[in-house]
Design a protein around this motif. Sequence first.
Motif, mmCIF file in Angstrom:
data_model
loop_
_atom_site.group_PDB
_atom_site.id
_atom_site.type_symbol
_atom_site.label_atom_id
_atom_site.label_comp_id
_atom_site.label_asym_id
_atom_site.label_seq_id
_atom_site.Cartn_x
_atom_site.Cartn_y
_atom_site.Cartn_z
ATOM 1 N N SER A 7 0.847 -1.198 0.000
ATOM 2 C CA SER A 7 0.000 0.000 0.000
ATOM 3 C C SER A 7 0.872 1.233 0.000
ATOM 4 C CB SER A 7 -0.893 0.058 1.246
ATOM 5 O OG SER A 7 -1.863 -0.941 1.231
ATOM 6 N N LEU A 8 0.363 2.279 -0.607
ATOM 7 C CA LEU A 8 0.947 3.610 -0.478
ATOM 8 C C LEU A 8 -0.075 4.466 0.241
ATOM 9 C CD1 LEU A 8 2.562 4.240 -3.984
ATOM 10 C CD2 LEU A 8 3.762 4.054 -1.790
ATOM 11 N N ARG A 9 0.348 5.103 1.325
ATOM 12 C CA ARG A 9 -0.543 5.978 2.097
ATOM 13 C C ARG A 9 -0.655 7.331 1.409
ATOM 14 N NH1 ARG A 9 -3.548 3.273 5.491
ATOM 15 N NH2 ARG A 9 -2.369 1.614 6.453
ATOM 16 N N THR A 15 -6.911 13.348 -1.975
ATOM 17 C CA THR A 15 -8.093 12.591 -2.375
ATOM 18 C C THR A 15 -7.767 11.773 -3.623
ATOM 19 O OG1 THR A 15 -8.895 14.414 -3.737
ATOM 20 C CG2 THR A 15 -9.703 14.309 -1.472
ATOM 21 N N ALA A 16 -8.556 10.761 -3.865
ATOM 22 C CA ALA A 16 -8.360 9.916 -5.040
ATOM 23 C C ALA A 16 -8.752 10.668 -6.300
ATOM 24 C CB ALA A 16 -9.198 8.648 -4.906
ATOM 25 N N GLY A 17 -7.914 10.537 -7.326
ATOM 26 C CA GLY A 17 -8.238 11.121 -8.622
ATOM 27 C C GLY A 17 -9.088 10.167 -9.438
ATOM 28 N N ALA A 18 -9.707 10.666 -10.487
ATOM 29 C CA ALA A 18 -10.595 9.852 -11.316
ATOM 30 C C ALA A 18 -9.860 8.672 -11.954
ATOM 31 C CB ALA A 18 -11.235 10.721 -12.393
ATOM 32 N N ASN A 19 -8.618 8.859 -12.347
ATOM 33 C CA ASN A 19 -7.846 7.806 -13.017
ATOM 34 C C ASN A 19 -6.708 7.286 -12.146
ATOM 35 O OD1 ASN A 19 -9.336 8.025 -15.454
ATOM 36 N ND2 ASN A 19 -8.191 9.880 -15.921
ATOM 37 N N GLU A 20 -6.861 7.409 -10.839
ATOM 38 C CA GLU A 20 -5.772 7.095 -9.916
ATOM 39 C C GLU A 20 -5.215 5.690 -10.097
ATOM 40 O OE1 GLU A 20 -4.826 7.349 -5.176
ATOM 41 O OE2 GLU A 20 -6.899 7.109 -5.798
ATOM 42 N N ALA A 21 -6.057 4.694 -10.180
ATOM 43 C CA ALA A 21 -5.583 3.311 -10.278
ATOM 44 C C ALA A 21 -4.712 3.120 -11.517
ATOM 45 C CB ALA A 21 -6.771 2.348 -10.299
ATOM 46 N N ALA A 22 -5.162 3.598 -12.649
ATOM 47 C CA ALA A 22 -4.393 3.454 -13.892
ATOM 48 C C ALA A 22 -3.100 4.251 -13.836
ATOM 49 C CB ALA A 22 -5.236 3.906 -15.083
ATOM 50 N N GLU A 23 -3.125 5.420 -13.231
ATOM 51 C CA GLU A 23 -1.918 6.249 -13.144
ATOM 52 C C GLU A 23 -0.835 5.580 -12.301
ATOM 53 O OE1 GLU A 23 -4.186 10.556 -13.617
ATOM 54 O OE2 GLU A 23 -3.683 9.807 -11.626
ATOM 55 N N VAL A 24 -1.226 4.926 -11.219
ATOM 56 C CA VAL A 24 -0.250 4.243 -10.368
ATOM 57 C C VAL A 24 0.349 3.053 -11.106
ATOM 58 C CG1 VAL A 24 0.064 2.934 -8.228
ATOM 59 C CG2 VAL A 24 -1.255 5.064 -8.215
ATOM 60 N N VAL A 25 -0.480 2.258 -11.765
ATOM 61 C CA VAL A 25 0.028 1.122 -12.536
ATOM 62 C C VAL A 25 0.964 1.617 -13.637
ATOM 63 C CG1 VAL A 25 -0.625 -0.744 -14.128
ATOM 64 C CG2 VAL A 25 -1.888 -0.423 -11.994
ATOM 65 N N ASP A 26 0.585 2.679 -14.334
ATOM 66 C CA ASP A 26 1.450 3.236 -15.383
ATOM 67 C C ASP A 26 2.799 3.675 -14.820
ATOM 68 O OD1 ASP A 26 -0.528 2.806 -17.253
ATOM 69 O OD2 ASP A 26 -1.137 4.918 -17.387
ATOM 70 N N ASP A 47 -9.845 5.197 0.886
ATOM 71 C CA ASP A 47 -9.908 6.585 1.349
ATOM 72 C C ASP A 47 -8.544 7.165 1.693
ATOM 73 O OD1 ASP A 47 -12.636 6.661 1.032
ATOM 74 O OD2 ASP A 47 -13.055 6.188 3.131
ATOM 75 N N ASP A 48 -7.701 6.388 2.393
ATOM 76 C CA ASP A 48 -6.430 6.923 2.892
ATOM 77 C C ASP A 48 -5.198 6.326 2.226
ATOM 78 O OD1 ASP A 48 -6.758 4.391 3.932
ATOM 79 O OD2 ASP A 48 -5.909 4.901 5.886
ATOM 80 N N ARG A 49 -5.391 5.486 1.201
ATOM 81 C CA ARG A 49 -4.268 4.785 0.584
ATOM 82 C C ARG A 49 -4.683 4.227 -0.770
ATOM 83 N NH1 ARG A 49 -7.013 1.367 3.735
ATOM 84 N NH2 ARG A 49 -7.394 -0.694 2.891
ATOM 85 N N ILE A 50 -3.693 3.660 -1.450
ATOM 86 C CA ILE A 50 -3.982 2.837 -2.612
ATOM 87 C C ILE A 50 -3.314 1.489 -2.379
ATOM 88 C CG2 ILE A 50 -2.038 3.684 -4.011
ATOM 89 C CD1 ILE A 50 -4.188 3.422 -6.399
ATOM 90 N N ASP A 51 -4.074 0.430 -2.520
ATOM 91 C CA ASP A 51 -3.555 -0.922 -2.344
ATOM 92 C C ASP A 51 -3.055 -1.434 -3.686
ATOM 93 O OD1 ASP A 51 -4.247 -0.980 0.364
ATOM 94 O OD2 ASP A 51 -6.275 -1.678 -0.092
ATOM 95 N N LEU A 52 -1.939 -2.156 -3.651
ATOM 96 C CA LEU A 52 -1.339 -2.694 -4.867
ATOM 97 C C LEU A 52 -1.140 -4.197 -4.743
ATOM 98 C CD1 LEU A 52 0.451 0.081 -3.943
ATOM 99 C CD2 LEU A 52 1.179 -0.222 -6.269
ATOM 100 N N LEU A 53 -1.367 -4.907 -5.824
ATOM 101 C CA LEU A 53 -0.934 -6.294 -5.971
ATOM 102 C C LEU A 53 0.092 -6.275 -7.101
ATOM 103 C CD1 LEU A 53 -4.190 -8.445 -5.708
ATOM 104 C CD2 LEU A 53 -2.361 -8.212 -4.027
ATOM 105 N N VAL A 54 1.304 -6.700 -6.777
ATOM 106 C CA VAL A 54 2.405 -6.683 -7.737
ATOM 107 C C VAL A 54 2.778 -8.132 -8.022
ATOM 108 C CG1 VAL A 54 4.746 -5.852 -8.164
ATOM 109 C CG2 VAL A 54 3.191 -4.496 -6.756
#
Length: 104
Positions: A7-9, A15-26, A47-54
């Motif tokens: 996770s990244l806190r 706040t989460a952006g509209a394309n946040e998930a794709a931007e992090v993967v990119d 809400d407070d982080r983004i979870d990642l599966l790598v």
Amino acid sequence: MEIVYASLRRRPGGTAGANEAAEVVDALWAHALPADGLQHASTLPADDRIDLLVYLLSRDPSDGPDAAGRAHDLIARSHRTSPLLRGRYLPPEPLPADEGTTIS
């Protein structure tokens, strides 16, 4: 194949952006090195982080850091060099010394 959860806190007040998930993967793909063995990445904003599966290729443990160490190196490198990740998230915490990882 080895799968690492991380996770990244989010920075305070972020706040989460509209394309946040794709931007992090990119960002992960943009900063991945062949030695990382990155095969796939998925994310889930909270809400407070983004979870990642790598998802990483398995390799001989004597060849360097284990999967957790390689995933940490990749995430830390991506955070350090990506203005988007640096601006939105706190830096990843270091792994315990017994994990045998090095930040590259």
